[in-house]
Every structure is written in structure tokens, then in C-alpha cells.
Design an enzyme around this catalytic site. Structure first.
Site, PDB file in Angstrom:
ATOM      1  N   ASP A  65       1.024  -1.566  -0.444  1.00  0.00           N
ATOM      2  CA  ASP A  65       0.182  -0.327  -0.187  1.00  0.00           C
ATOM      3  C   ASP A  65       0.485   1.325  -0.166  1.00  0.00           C
ATOM      4  OD1 ASP A  65      -3.248   1.101   1.554  1.00  0.00           O
ATOM      5  OD2 ASP A  65      -1.770   2.309   0.866  1.00  0.00           O
ATOM      6  N   ASP A 118      -4.310   2.293  -4.790  1.00  0.00           N
ATOM      7  CA  ASP A 118      -2.721   2.096  -4.788  1.00  0.00           C
ATOM      8  C   ASP A 118      -2.368   1.332  -3.406  1.00  0.00           C
ATOM      9  OD1 ASP A 118      -4.066   3.057  -2.322  1.00  0.00           O
ATOM     10  OD2 ASP A 118      -2.125   4.102  -0.578  1.00  0.00           O
ATOM     11  N   GLU A 119      -2.865   0.216  -3.962  1.00  0.00           N
ATOM     12  CA  GLU A 119      -2.655  -1.798  -3.092  1.00  0.00           C
ATOM     13  C   GLU A 119      -3.023  -2.724  -4.031  1.00  0.00           C
ATOM     14  OE1 GLU A 119      -4.910  -2.623   0.269  1.00  0.00           O
ATOM     15  OE2 GLU A 119      -6.496  -1.323  -0.273  1.00  0.00           O
TER      16      GLU A 119
HETATM   17  P1  TTP Z   1      -4.910   5.278   1.615  1.00  0.00           P
HETATM   18  O1  TTP Z   1      -4.140   3.884   0.881  1.00  0.00           O
HETATM   19  O2  TTP Z   1      -6.390   4.396   2.249  1.00  0.00           O
HETATM   20  O3  TTP Z   1      -4.538   6.478   2.564  1.00  0.00           O
HETATM   21  P2  TTP Z   1      -3.082   6.870   1.558  1.00  0.00           P
HETATM   22  O4  TTP Z   1      -2.702   6.055   0.920  1.00  0.00           O
HETATM   23  O5  TTP Z   1      -3.505   8.320   1.683  1.00  0.00           O
HETATM   24  O6  TTP Z   1      -2.483   7.464   2.957  1.00  0.00           O
HETATM   25  P3  TTP Z   1      -1.442   5.781   3.880  1.00  0.00           P
HETATM   26  O7  TTP Z   1      -0.167   6.167   3.982  1.00  0.00           O
HETATM   27  O8  TTP Z   1      -2.319   5.698   5.435  1.00  0.00           O
HETATM   28  O9  TTP Z   1      -1.783   4.610   2.897  1.00  0.00           O
HETATM   29  O10 TTP Z   1      -5.427   5.835  -0.098  1.00  0.00           O
HETATM   30  C1  TTP Z   1      -5.237   6.125  -1.640  1.00  0.00           C
HETATM   31  C2  TTP Z   1      -5.688   7.108  -1.825  1.00  0.00           C
HETATM   32  O11 TTP Z   1      -6.886   7.049  -1.886  1.00  0.00           O
HETATM   33  C3  TTP Z   1      -5.200   8.194  -0.640  1.00  0.00           C
HETATM   34  O12 TTP Z   1      -4.094   8.662  -1.346  1.00  0.00           O
HETATM   35  C4  TTP Z   1      -6.419   9.226  -1.832  1.00  0.00           C
HETATM   36  C5  TTP Z   1      -6.828   8.446  -2.074  1.00  0.00           C
HETATM   37  N1  TTP Z   1      -8.442   8.620  -0.717  1.00  0.00           N
HETATM   38  C6  TTP Z   1      -9.273   9.685  -0.420  1.00  0.00           C
HETATM   39  O13 TTP Z   1      -9.669   9.533  -1.545  1.00  0.00           O
HETATM   40  N2  TTP Z   1     -10.758   9.306   0.264  1.00  0.00           N
HETATM   41  C7  TTP Z   1     -10.359   8.132   1.170  1.00  0.00           C
HETATM   42  O14 TTP Z   1     -11.589   8.874   2.637  1.00  0.00           O
HETATM   43  C8  TTP Z   1      -9.264   7.842   1.322  1.00  0.00           C
HETATM   44  C9  TTP Z   1      -9.118   6.674   2.380  1.00  0.00           C
HETATM   45  C10 TTP Z   1      -8.362   7.324   0.095  1.00  0.00           C
HETATM   46 MG    MG Z   2      -2.072   4.144   1.034  1.00  0.00          MG
END
Ligand code: TTP
Ligand code: MG
Length: 355
Positions: free
Chosen positions: A9, A107-108
Site C-alpha cells: 500500500d 494504491d494497493e
Molecule cells: P489510502 O491508501 O487509504 O491512504 P493514503 O495512501 O493516502 O495513506 P496511507 O499512508 O495511510 O496509506 O488511500 C489511497 C488514496 O486514495 C489516497 O492517497 C487518497 C485516496 N483516498 C480518498 O480520496 N479518500 C479517502 O477517504 C481515502 C481513504 C483515500
Molecule cells: Mg495508501
């Protein structure tokens, strides 16, 4: 033999992409989301960097609140086109590490590296190699979890973010999961968390040891899933979700749906139609997937593979409902359900029809 499953992720993905093209943003609070209009703006935070998280800002928070918590942060309007281009580059890198690859959001992704790694020591080295390659090619960091199934690998990648790499071997699963708050369990949203806490269940360990009767009376459909997950049992099937041999239906709503009960009713309708399609084609299915598009066009897919071929409508609906629970509380623009791993039944009936 247990499989070796890797979950990756990206860290603070959207905002890290912004920092990549504007390095001056680094080290200072930055938020991607709607225009805050000096605190009067509507809309929500998409994500923020770890500096902004120190002020209490997080994804899904009203942008006006984020502004009030940290007015000096840099606020950026999302550029989905740019983020999805980078996402494609990353997924291309990952695909080279295993044929068994499954992207689950922008992103995962999961990789089954059993054959490539052979053991968990080598798997850890592969994890470092992946991190290194992504950093060299895209100048971005990620977190990785490695375990015997997708459930534990995903929890592991999340726990010590950012830039972490955690390996949880089979015999380590129980001590790893038990002390964690129930909210860390995949599929436990705010409502379920509340209900569980009211029953005195605070940790995953509490849940794993709960009596079947106690859970059954409160979670008629999900109790078994909950107990198994809390014990660290989960699917280790990693594959691209949408193959050629599949049937699907989806529905875009006139207005975004926020009411979760309404969303479940939609799944029942779609599931019923899919069941008809399945019967018309004379197929059985093994994998149920859902596609969810949120109000801001972010699109997610989730899948679950049954241990047998099914021809049942209730399993389509039950599985799709299970998968959609993660999106409880979100504004949904589109919902889709797909059946894959199809097989022609040739007049044979599945055993589960007689259970
Ligand atoms: P995530 O992987 O949940 O979050 P992240 O990558 O920003 O942070 P982390 O380091 O905790 O993984 O989500 C991936 C992308 O999806 C994030 O960069 C932006 C988008 N996103 C939104 O637009 N709204 C949301 O509520 C979430 C959870 C994510
Ligand atoms: Mg992320």
C-alpha cells in the site's frame, strides 16, 4: 503448504504524488482535497501527508475542519489523471514480481510470491527489493505486509505505516492479531465496532474467543466470517479480478447513495438479475467481485472466491454484501457485481444446491 502473500500500500499516495512533482511541499503539512476557501469550503479531505496528520487531519474529514486544524497547510485540488498514471507505473513494476497479482485500489495490490520466494526470509528480501525499485523509479515510498493470507498481510502493511515492512509467519498470527483493536479487522466499520464494544469486545483477541451463540444473535449473517477473521483465517487466492470469463451488472445512481441499507437493497437487485443471467447461460461461478465508485470517482474492486462452484443466488448476494461493508458511510456513485471463474454446468448441479 501455506502460501506467501504480500500486500503493498503506497504511503499517503495522492499527496506523495504531489510532493514528487513539487518537492518544496515536503516536510510541511499538505492536504489533497476540496478547496477549503479559507474555512468556508465544502467537500472532504482526500488524503494528507504525515506532517498534516500530526494536526489530526485525516481522509474523509470535512475540508473546513482540516482548515481550522491547520490553516497554514498547503491545500491542493486532486489531480486524478496524474495519480492514476503513477498508479499504472507502480502496478507494472509489481506485475513483474508474480503472475499472481491482484490490484485492489489505486494504491494497493496483493502478490502471491510463494513460488518465487520459497520461504519467509526470502519473501522479506523480495519486499525490500520491491520498495527499492518503486523508490528508484517513482521516488515514492510504500508499506508492505507479508503473511499466509490476504487478511493478515493487509493488516500488517497498515500497522506501522509509513515505509514499513512487516512479516507475520503462520505461528505469529495469533500473538500479532490478538492485542489489536477490533477496528483493525478488515470489514469492521464504525457501526460494527460500536456493536462489538457494547458486547464487551474491544480487541481482535476478544472477538476470536467470543462465544458463537453471543455473536450469532447479534450478527446473524456475519458471525462466522467475524470469528474466522479474528482467528486470522482468510483467503489466499490472488488473481486479477476481471477475467474474460465473467458476467457482471452495474448501476450508476442518479444521486450518490450514502444510506448503507439502500446500498444493500441495490446489491440484492443486482444479485437477483445476475442470478438470472447465470441461469440463462447455464453457468456456475466461483468468484464474486464488487466494484464501487465513490462520489469523487475513485473506484475500488473487491473479490472473494468460494471454495467450490456455486449456482446459488443467495451466495452472490451474501458475498457481495460482505465485500461492500467496507464502504459503509461513503457516498457511492456506482455499484457493480461480477461473477467469474465461470463454468458451464452441462446439466450437473452443484452440491451446495442440496445443502
Ligand atoms: P489510502 O491508501 O487509504 O491512504 P493514503 O495512501 O493516502 O495513506 P496511507 O499512508 O495511510 O496509506 O488511500 C489511497 C488514496 O486514495 C489516497 O492517497 C487518497 C485516496 N483516498 C480518498 O480520496 N479518500 C479517502 O477517504 C481515502 C481513504 C483515500
Ligand atoms: Mg495508501
Amino acid at each position: 503448504m501455506p502460501r506467501i502473500i504480500l500486500h503493498i500500500d503506497m504511503d499517503a499516495f495522492f499527496v506523495s504524488c504531489e510532493e514528487k512533482r513539487s518537492p518544496s511541499l515536503k516536510g510541511k503539512p499538505a492536504v489533497v482535497g476540496a478547496d477549503p476557501k479559507e474555512g468556508r469550503g465544502r467537500g472532504v479531505v482526500s488524503t494528507c501527508n504525515y506532517e498534516a496528520r500530526k494536526f489530526g487531519i485525516h481522509s474523509g474529514m470535512p475540508i473546513s475542519k482540516a482548515y481550522s486544524l491547520c490553516p497554514k497547510a498547503t491545500f491542493l485540488i486532486p489531480d486524478f489523471h496524474y495519480y492514476s498514471k503513477i498508479s499504472k507505473n507502480i502496478m507494472k513494476i509489481l506485475r513483474n514480481y508474480s503472475e499472481r497479482f491482484q490490484q485492489v485500489s489505486i494504491d494497493e495490490a496483493f502478490l502471491d510470491i510463494t513460488e518465487k520466494a520459497g520461504d519467509f526470509e526470502k519473501a522479506k528480501l523480495i519486499g525490500f527489493e520491491i520498495k527499492q525499485e518503486i523508490f528508484e523509479k517513482e521516488n515514492l515510498t510504500c508499506s508492505i505486509g507479508i503473511s499466509v493470507n490476504k487478511l493478515v498481510a493487509k493488516i500488517a502493511s497498515d500497522l506501522y505505516k509509513p515505509c514499513s515492512l512487516i512479516v507475520v509467519k503462520e505461528y505469529e498470527i495469533s500473538p500479532f492479531l490478538q492485542p489489536l483493536p477490533i477496528r483493525k479487522l478488515y470489514g469492521v466499520g464504525p457501526k460494527t465496532e460500536q456493536k462489538l464494544k457494547a458486547l464487551g469486545i474491544e480487541t481482535i483477541g476478544n472477538l476470536a474467543q467470543s462465544s458463537k451463540e453471543k455473536l450469532m444473535s447479534h450478527f446473524v449473517v456475519y458471525w462466522l466470517y467475524m470469528i474466522l477473521s479474528a482467528q486470522g483465517q482468510g483467503s489466499d487466492f490472488v488473481a486479477e479480478i476481471y477475467g474474460r470469463d465473467s458476467i457482471s451488472r452495474e448501476r450508476t445512481f442518479f444521486e450518490d447513495i450514502e444510506d448503507f441499507n439502500k446500498l444493500e437493497r441495490e446489491i440484492e437487485k443486482i444479485g437477483t438479475f445476475l442470478y438470472q443471467d447465470l441461469n440463462d447461460g447455464g453457468y456456475s461461478y466461483k468468484t464474486v467481485s464488487i466494484k464501487v465508485r465513490l462520489h469523487d470517482f475513485r473506484t475500488y474492486t473487491r473479490a472473494r472466491t468460494l471454495g467450490y462452484e456455486s449456482t446459488q443466488d443467495r451466495e452472490i448476494i451474501h458475498t457481495a454484501k460482505l465485500l461492500v461493508r467496507e464502504f459503509e458511510g461513503k457516498k457511492v456513485r456506482l455499484i457493480g457485481v461480477r461473477l467469474s471463474n465461470l463454468k458451464g454446468r452441462k446439466g450437473q448441479r452443484s452440491i451446495v444446491e442440496f445443502c
